[in-house]
Design a protein around this motif. Structure first.
Motif, PDB file in Angstrom:
ATOM      1  N   GLY A 135       0.784  -1.228   0.000  1.00 24.81           N
ATOM      2  CA  GLY A 135       0.000   0.000   0.000  1.00 24.81           C
ATOM      3  C   GLY A 135       0.810   1.269   0.000  1.00 24.81           C
ATOM      4  N   GLY A 136       2.022   1.216  -0.567  1.00 20.32           N
ATOM      5  CA  GLY A 136       2.858   2.408  -0.624  1.00 20.32           C
ATOM      6  C   GLY A 136       4.299   2.059  -0.307  1.00 20.32           C
ATOM      7  N   ALA A 137       5.202   2.990  -0.638  1.00 24.99           N
ATOM      8  CA  ALA A 137       6.620   2.768  -0.358  1.00 24.99           C
ATOM      9  C   ALA A 137       7.302   4.103  -0.139  1.00 24.99           C
ATOM     10  CB  ALA A 137       7.295   2.013  -1.508  1.00 24.99           C
ATOM     11  N   SER A 138       8.273   4.095   0.758  1.00 24.56           N
ATOM     12  CA  SER A 138       8.982   5.328   1.092  1.00 24.56           C
ATOM     13  C   SER A 138      10.173   5.583   0.200  1.00 24.56           C
ATOM     14  CB  SER A 138       9.466   5.264   2.541  1.00 24.56           C
ATOM     15  OG  SER A 138      10.457   4.252   2.696  1.00 24.56           O
ATOM     16  N   GLY A 139      10.698   4.523  -0.440  1.00 26.57           N
ATOM     17  CA  GLY A 139      12.010   4.635  -1.054  1.00 26.57           C
ATOM     18  C   GLY A 139      13.078   4.604   0.028  1.00 26.57           C
ATOM     19  N   VAL A 140      14.348   4.752  -0.371  1.00 29.05           N
ATOM     20  CA  VAL A 140      15.444   4.701   0.598  1.00 29.05           C
ATOM     21  C   VAL A 140      15.277   5.820   1.619  1.00 29.05           C
ATOM     22  CG1 VAL A 140      17.941   4.776   0.931  1.00 29.05           C
ATOM     23  CG2 VAL A 140      16.989   3.717  -1.135  1.00 29.05           C
ATOM     24  N   GLN A 141      15.330   5.456   2.894  1.00 31.50           N
ATOM     25  CA  GLN A 141      15.109   6.445   3.939  1.00 31.50           C
ATOM     26  C   GLN A 141      16.430   7.080   4.387  1.00 31.50           C
ATOM     27  OE1 GLN A 141      12.465   5.305   7.067  1.00 31.50           O
ATOM     28  NE2 GLN A 141      10.927   4.522   5.664  1.00 31.50           N
ATOM     29  N   MET A 142      16.319   8.032   5.276  1.00 31.57           N
ATOM     30  CA  MET A 142      17.493   8.619   5.909  1.00 31.57           C
ATOM     31  C   MET A 142      17.887   7.789   7.120  1.00 31.57           C
ATOM     32  SD  MET A 142      18.598  11.264   4.217  1.00 31.57           S
ATOM     33  CE  MET A 142      19.497  12.361   5.326  1.00 31.57           C
ATOM     34  N   GLY A 143      19.154   7.945   7.541  1.00 31.33           N
ATOM     35  CA  GLY A 143      19.655   7.145   8.645  1.00 31.33           C
ATOM     36  C   GLY A 143      19.115   7.566   9.990  1.00 31.33           C
ATOM     37  N   SER A 192      12.146  16.223  24.441  1.00 28.94           N
ATOM     38  CA  SER A 192      12.210  16.143  25.901  1.00 28.94           C
ATOM     39  C   SER A 192      13.439  15.403  26.407  1.00 28.94           C
ATOM     40  CB  SER A 192      10.955  15.447  26.436  1.00 28.94           C
ATOM     41  OG  SER A 192      10.964  14.065  26.076  1.00 28.94           O
ATOM     42  N   GLY A 193      14.129  14.702  25.488  1.00 28.62           N
ATOM     43  CA  GLY A 193      15.276  13.908  25.907  1.00 28.62           C
ATOM     44  C   GLY A 193      14.921  12.492  26.313  1.00 28.62           C
ATOM     45  N   ALA A 194      13.657  12.110  26.146  1.00 29.09           N
ATOM     46  CA  ALA A 194      13.262  10.729  26.433  1.00 29.09           C
ATOM     47  C   ALA A 194      13.979   9.763  25.506  1.00 29.09           C
ATOM     48  CB  ALA A 194      11.752  10.574  26.297  1.00 29.09           C
ATOM     49  N   ILE A 195      14.304  10.223  24.298  1.00 25.46           N
ATOM     50  CA  ILE A 195      15.159   9.476  23.380  1.00 25.46           C
ATOM     51  C   ILE A 195      16.260  10.407  22.891  1.00 25.46           C
ATOM     52  CG2 ILE A 195      13.415   7.809  22.621  1.00 25.46           C
ATOM     53  CD1 ILE A 195      12.912   9.513  20.169  1.00 25.46           C
ATOM     54  N   ASP A 196      17.390   9.818  22.503  1.00 25.66           N
ATOM     55  CA  ASP A 196      18.540  10.591  22.031  1.00 25.66           C
ATOM     56  C   ASP A 196      18.591  10.692  20.514  1.00 25.66           C
ATOM     57  OD1 ASP A 196      19.745  10.747  24.723  1.00 25.66           O
ATOM     58  OD2 ASP A 196      20.054   8.592  24.458  1.00 25.66           O
ATOM     59  N   ALA A 197      17.857   9.815  19.850  1.00 26.38           N
ATOM     60  CA  ALA A 197      17.923   9.755  18.388  1.00 26.38           C
ATOM     61  C   ALA A 197      16.655   9.098  17.860  1.00 26.38           C
ATOM     62  CB  ALA A 197      19.149   8.957  17.947  1.00 26.38           C
ATOM     63  N   THR A 198      16.385   9.331  16.608  1.00 32.98           N
ATOM     64  CA  THR A 198      15.240   8.701  15.977  1.00 32.98           C
ATOM     65  C   THR A 198      15.459   8.598  14.482  1.00 32.98           C
ATOM     66  OG1 THR A 198      12.825   8.761  15.705  1.00 32.98           O
ATOM     67  CG2 THR A 198      13.971  10.866  15.558  1.00 32.98           C
ATOM     68  N   GLU A 199      14.891   7.579  13.894  1.00 32.45           N
ATOM     69  CA  GLU A 199      14.700   7.579  12.448  1.00 32.45           C
ATOM     70  C   GLU A 199      13.200   7.693  12.241  1.00 32.45           C
ATOM     71  OE1 GLU A 199      13.289   4.936  10.244  1.00 32.45           O
ATOM     72  OE2 GLU A 199      12.349   4.369  12.135  1.00 32.45           O
ATOM     73  N   TRP A 200      12.820   8.325  11.124  1.00 37.01           N
ATOM     74  CA  TRP A 200      11.409   8.358  10.780  1.00 37.01           C
ATOM     75  C   TRP A 200      11.286   7.903   9.349  1.00 37.01           C
ATOM     76  CZ3 TRP A 200       6.913   7.157  11.620  1.00 37.01           C
ATOM     77  CH2 TRP A 200       5.772   7.773  11.095  1.00 37.01           C
ATOM     78  N   ILE A 201      11.295   8.789   8.396  1.00 36.55           N
ATOM     79  CA  ILE A 201      11.180   8.343   7.007  1.00 36.55           C
ATOM     80  C   ILE A 201      12.242   9.022   6.156  1.00 36.55           C
ATOM     81  CG2 ILE A 201       9.704   8.267   4.957  1.00 36.55           C
ATOM     82  CD1 ILE A 201       7.302   7.931   6.773  1.00 36.55           C
ATOM     83  N   GLY A 202      12.079  10.312   5.931  1.00 32.52           N
ATOM     84  CA  GLY A 202      13.012  11.048   5.091  1.00 32.52           C
ATOM     85  C   GLY A 202      12.701  12.527   5.174  1.00 32.52           C
ATOM     86  N   TYR A 204      11.039  14.827   3.524  1.00 36.15           N
ATOM     87  CA  TYR A 204       9.673  15.317   3.334  1.00 36.15           C
ATOM     88  C   TYR A 204       8.867  15.184   4.622  1.00 36.15           C
ATOM     89  CZ  TYR A 204       5.021  15.643   1.074  1.00 36.15           C
ATOM     90  OH  TYR A 204       3.741  15.983   0.711  1.00 36.15           O
ATOM     91  N   ASN A 205       8.901  14.002   5.243  1.00 33.03           N
ATOM     92  CA  ASN A 205       8.163  13.784   6.477  1.00 33.03           C
ATOM     93  C   ASN A 205       8.877  14.354   7.694  1.00 33.03           C
ATOM     94  OD1 ASN A 205       6.654  10.561   5.660  1.00 33.03           O
ATOM     95  ND2 ASN A 205       5.932  12.641   5.314  1.00 33.03           N
ATOM     96  N   ASP A 206      10.196  14.276   7.715  1.00 32.00           N
ATOM     97  CA  ASP A 206      10.942  14.770   8.869  1.00 32.00           C
ATOM     98  C   ASP A 206      10.801  16.279   9.024  1.00 32.00           C
ATOM     99  OD1 ASP A 206      11.662  12.140   8.954  1.00 32.00           O
ATOM    100  OD2 ASP A 206      13.791  12.447   8.619  1.00 32.00           O
ATOM    101  N   LEU A 207      10.759  16.981   7.904  1.00 37.17           N
ATOM    102  CA  LEU A 207      10.523  18.423   7.931  1.00 37.17           C
ATOM    103  C   LEU A 207       9.137  18.726   8.482  1.00 37.17           C
ATOM    104  CD1 LEU A 207      11.354  21.358   7.160  1.00 37.17           C
ATOM    105  CD2 LEU A 207      10.442  20.880   4.864  1.00 37.17           C
ATOM    106  N   ALA A 208       8.144  17.961   8.031  1.00 33.59           N
ATOM    107  CA  ALA A 208       6.773  18.176   8.483  1.00 33.59           C
ATOM    108  C   ALA A 208       6.633  17.954   9.991  1.00 33.59           C
ATOM    109  CB  ALA A 208       5.815  17.260   7.727  1.00 33.59           C
ATOM    110  N   PHE A 209       7.378  17.026  10.540  1.00 30.29           N
ATOM    111  CA  PHE A 209       7.352  16.761  11.975  1.00 30.29           C
ATOM    112  C   PHE A 209       8.190  17.763  12.773  1.00 30.29           C
ATOM    113  CE2 PHE A 209       6.133  11.999  12.496  1.00 30.29           C
ATOM    114  CZ  PHE A 209       4.826  12.361  12.776  1.00 30.29           C
TER     115      PHE A 209
END
Length: 348
Positions: A135-143, A192-202, A204-209
């Motif tokens: 139902g969809g694909a992100s393509g290669v994501q960011m690290g 908040s520092g509850a996590i030190d790092a995250t991956e999401w998608i890329g 387009y989406n990371d900017l929106a968040f």
């Protein structure tokens, strides 16, 4: 006639149907959240209003990580999510979302639709009483986003990172404490520092968040997710109630959305990346080579371990790796050869 002397129920082509779609994404979120909205519009238009689908974002009807349970139980007729969220219920499902250092979106679509992958995916989901479609694909994501610079594998040790699936298993082996959470919870957890790092998608989406407001360093490549193949899952009983033409319309619309989402990510990501780098002064970093080398080594072991876990996982592993080997040989003289010729210097 049945044993009781009555005719079985037959769907009437003139009937209308109203379905609920639950998703793992914020309502109308760019890309992955808009794919389900497009699906609902297409089905409405193609069926001339005979099948209407109301889309619910994560948390509006059920939490984002309860999509499979909701569709399986019939609370909703259809859902949109990613199969590695169900690793606790069906570990084999992870093969169909993202395999670290595995196949790209183009290769995954080929395997699913012409290499037997979709049949195996549905075999995994038989016990849940649902039919699954790509139902969809992100393509290669960011690290991912990090609140400190990563110069070696040692710098990962002790970090707490939001990263799901097999990629998360690999990060754990490199010393990372991993967590899985729906997209809507990521920003506040990182800020908040509850996590030190995250991956999401890329981008387009990371900017929106707004993730650039919570972390400074943005790493590539997304070795852990060379694509995420998103899923549309449909309750078997609900599908069986539809006339054959509406079933065909639904499947065709899902196939449309599957490609359209990848098209959108491909079109939007670079503009978003430029905004992040030039407008928000994000620091783009390539993962150090020792991180990539170690991740590649551990990924192979993690994927093989999953394949060895049971008979069905073994058949999926064999199908996946065999197809990947074939398509890789073809791409050496097609896609990869062309990209190398187009840009002989490469991207460092």
């Amino acid at each position: 006639m049945t044993a009781m002397g009555t005719l079985p129920a037959v769907a009437n082509a003139a009937d209308t149907y109203t379905w609920k779609m639950v998703t793992s994404w914020p309502k109308n979120f760019p890309g992955v959240g808009q794919g389900p909205e497009r699906l609902a519009r297409l089905v409405d238009e193609m069926s001339d209003g005979r099948l209407k689908i109301k889309v619910y974002g994560a948390g509006q009807l059920v939490p984002g990580f309860e999509v499979l349970d909701s569709v399986s139980s019939g609370t909703a007729q259809i859902g949109h999510s990613a199969s590695y969220y169900w690793k606790g219920k069906a570990p084999e499902a992870q093969f169909f979302a993202a395999v670290p250092f595995g196949m790209t979106a183009q290769e995954m679509n080929a395997w699913l639709h012409y290499g037997g992958g979709l049949e195996l995916w549905n075999e995994v989901y038989d016990k849940f009483g649902v039919e699954v479609m790509a139902g969809g694909a992100s393509g290669v994501q960011m690290g991912g986003w990090f609140n400190k610079e990563i110069n070696s594998v040692a710098d990962l040790d002790g970090l707490k990172m939001r990263i799901p699936g097999l990629g998360g298993d690999v990060m754990q082996q490199m010393g990372v404490a991993t967590v899985s959470m729906p997209g809507g919870e990521i920003f506040t957890s990182l800020q908040s520092g509850a996590i030190d790092a995250t991956e999401w998608i890329g981008p387009y989406n990371d900017l929106a968040f707004g993730l650039y407001q919570a972390a400074k360093y943005y790493y590539y490549p997304g070795w852990h997710e060379p694509t995420v193949t998103f899923e549309a899952i449909v309750n078997d009983d609900a599908m069986a109630e539809l006339p054959k033409d509406l079933q065909a319309i639904l499947r065709s619309a899902v196939r449309d959305v599957n490609q359209d989402m990848l098209d959108e990510y491909t079109a939007r990501n670079n503009d978003a990346l430029e905004t992040l780098l030039n407008g928000h002064k994000v620091e783009l970093r390539r993962y150090p080579q020792d991180v990539l080398d170690k991740a590649r080594e551990l990924s192979g072991e993690a994927v093989k371990k999953l394949g060895d876990s049971n008979d069905l996982a073994g058949r999926i592993y064999e199908s996946y790796t065999t197809f990947e080997g074939k398509v890789e040989k073809w791409h050496e003289v097609s896609e990869q050869a062309y990209l190398n010729a187009r840009n002989p210097e490469g991207v460092q």
